[in-house]
Design a protein around this motif. Structure first.
Motif, short mmCIF file in Angstrom:
data_model
loop_
_atom_site.label_atom_id
_atom_site.label_comp_id
_atom_site.label_asym_id
_atom_site.label_seq_id
_atom_site.Cartn_x
_atom_site.Cartn_y
_atom_site.Cartn_z
N VAL A 269 -1.98 6.31 0.86
CA VAL A 269 -2.05 5.45 2.05
C VAL A 269 -2.94 6.12 3.09
CG1 VAL A 269 -0.73 4.34 3.89
CG2 VAL A 269 0.25 4.56 1.60
N THR B 106 0.81 -1.21 0.00
CA THR B 106 0.00 0.00 0.00
C THR B 106 0.84 1.25 0.00
OG1 THR B 106 -1.59 -1.22 1.32
CG2 THR B 106 -1.93 1.13 1.16
N ALA B 107 1.99 1.16 0.63
CA ALA B 107 2.75 2.39 0.86
C ALA B 107 3.80 2.67 -0.19
CB ALA B 107 3.38 2.35 2.25
N MET C 285 -2.58 3.74 10.86
CA MET C 285 -2.26 3.31 9.50
C MET C 285 -2.33 1.79 9.45
SD MET C 285 0.98 4.53 7.18
CE MET C 285 0.37 6.23 7.16
N PRO D 62 5.14 7.15 4.00
CA PRO D 62 4.78 7.06 2.59
C PRO D 62 4.87 8.42 1.90
CG PRO D 62 3.15 5.97 3.98
CD PRO D 62 4.05 6.74 4.89
#
Length: 493
Positions: A235, A38-39, A245, A204
């Protein structure tokens, strides 16, 4: 020994949990692999190393503020006294009846008839709030934005935006430049992420705050990268959660020392494999993503710890007031993120699981009064805080919404969707302040002077970040001419 989550939450630690090697590797692969995907995985693993043409940059960071539902341009940043003058009359009864025969009407793409929304409303509806000239520049700004109005000399109002979608798919269109029926495409935040290297080693490059756009109107595709790959997605960061997160914290019963030992072991295993397969780009990406994930475990709690800020700063952002606390925390966190080198911070306001709270088909005065109160002071605080810290010159702040609202009334006390002319603004990042660029006609109906499609905003942002927007393409993916947009050079300092 200190348990890792007790460092974050201050809770009392239970007895340690010792994982076997197989469980450990599985846990690391699922947890930190999720963060990585995701990051921020390495570009080499995506097979899409960008061949970007760079220019001298005026800005390092972008803070993108998006008001979901369609803020009324005529009652925010483009007030039109003619609406009071002709209130109650039909458009045809005014000297401006020609707006109904303008060729600009043909830009609207209607793909599904909606019996309730997306119509031209004929009966002129008066302004529901006053306005005044603000700052030395004399920019006319609504009384619903007194704090932002106080920053007028740092604002560049762009009053000549237009888009195609007269329904809330325009939310997606503002972020990707494409109509909803065309499909999903990379968003502006993802293009910036793709084109530029990181400014930090712990967070990120592209962070998103606030409840995202609803699925009806683009959903999370409003901050995703589509064919660029998930490593360039925004993110999500939930500053109100104990898990701000996804996957950024270890399981609750892991000690700090145990976690550190795991990282060291994982590093040794990866190094052994890297020696065996030195040309494996995917492995290099995984190693980099694990390292980032480890650093995020301390960086994320630090960035959302607003108790580090002074009481004066809290009051400036309105954290002590119920109406402004939630958005104020996001604005303060946005400042803390760009201080730490996050390239693109996207903040949503007004998501309600549907069209969005700014969608004022009726009760516009009550609706906009409430929403402006929630956002006005925190946004102004962000601008002032960036400026006093010397960060506004290198941070481009963008305020946007998917379209404006009709000059005519709907349900007697509201306004319908209006894609033909509306407003956004920019501040900082090498953009001129204290100016209005472009114009709508006397009724606020059509953008008529220096008209700009939504990707002109994208092109201007990328240009200020030092990227030639026309160099951004991926082999095998055809981009339309309008996808690139045109840099709005008249507003650049």
């Amino acid at each position: 020994m200190k348990r890792f989550d007790s460092i974050i939450t201050g809770s009392n630690p239970p007895q340690p949990r010792f994982a076997n090697r197989r469980a450990f590797l599985s846990e690391m692969g699922m947890g930190f692999g999720g963060v990585a995907a995701t990051a921020m995985m390495a570009r080499e693993a995506a097979g899409s190393e960008p061949q970007v043409i760079h220019r001298p940059a005026k800005a390092k960071n972008v803070i993108w503020l998006f008001m979901i539902g369609g803020t009324s341009h005529v009652e925010s940043f483009d007030p039109k006294p003619a609406l009071n003058q002709y209130a109650g009359k039909t458009v045809q009864e005014t000297p401006h009846a020609d707006v109904l025969s303008s060729p600009y009407l043909e830009n609207e793409r209607v793909v599904a008839f909606d019996p309730n929304n997306g119509f031209i409303r004929n009966e002129i509806y008066p302004l529901q709030v006053g306005y005044r000239k603000r700052g030395e520049s004399g920019l006319e700004i609504s009384d619903w934005f007194p704090h932002v109005g106080g920053c007028a000399d740092d604002l560049c109002l762009i009053r000549s935006m237009w888009t195609e979608d007269s329904n809330h798919g325009a939310q997606l269109q503002f972020h990707t430049g494409r109509h909803r029926v065309d499909g999903f495409f990379p968003t502006i935040g993802s293009w910036a992420n793709y084109a530029l290297g990181t400014l930090n080693d712990n967070l990120p490059e592209f962070v998103v705050m606030g409840k995202p756009v609803a699925d009806c109107c683009g959903g999370r595709e409003c901050h995703r990268a589509n064919y660029l790959g998930p490593q360039f997605d925004g993110v999500p960061l939930d500053i109100e959660s104990k898990q701000p997160m996804p996957y950024a914290l270890p399981p609750k019963d892991v000690f700090w020392e145990e976690q550190t030992a795991k990282f060291e072991l994982l590093g040794k295993l990866n190094a052994m494999t890297a020696q065996r397969y030195p040309n494996d780009a995917a492995l290099a990406a995984r190693i980099q993503s694990y390292e980032l994930a480890a650093k995020m475990q301390t960086a994320v709690p630090d960035v959302v710890d607003l108790d580090q800020e002074t009481e004066t700063t809290h009051r400036m952002y309105g954290l002590e007031k119920k109406s402004t606390a939630a958005f104020g925390k996001q604005m303060l966190t946005a400042r803390r993120l760009v201080e730490r080198g996050v390239r693109f911070v996207q903040v949503y306001h007004g998501s309600n699981g549907g069209a969005g709270q700014w969608d004022s088909h009726k009760g516009l005065k009550k609706n906009h009064t409430r929403l402006c109160e929630q956002t006005d002071q925190p946004i102004a605080a962000l601008l002032k805080d960036l400026k006093q810290r010397g960060l506004l010159d290198e941070t481009l702040v963008v305020w946007a919404t998917e379209f404006g609202r009709t000059p005519g009334s709907q349900h007697g006390d509201g306004r319908d969707h209006h894609p033909y002319g509306f407003s956004v603004w920019m501040s900082g990042g090498g953009v001129r302040g204290g100016m209005a660029h472009g114009a709508t006609d006397e009724l606020g109906f059509h953008a008529v002077e220096d008209r700009h499609y939504v990707t002109d905003i994208h092109a201007t942002i990328l240009n200020q970040l030092g990227v030639d927007p026309r160099s951004l393409s991926v082999p095998g993916r055809v981009r339309l001419e309008r996808d690139y947009g045109h840099v709005i050079r008249d507003i650049l300092a």
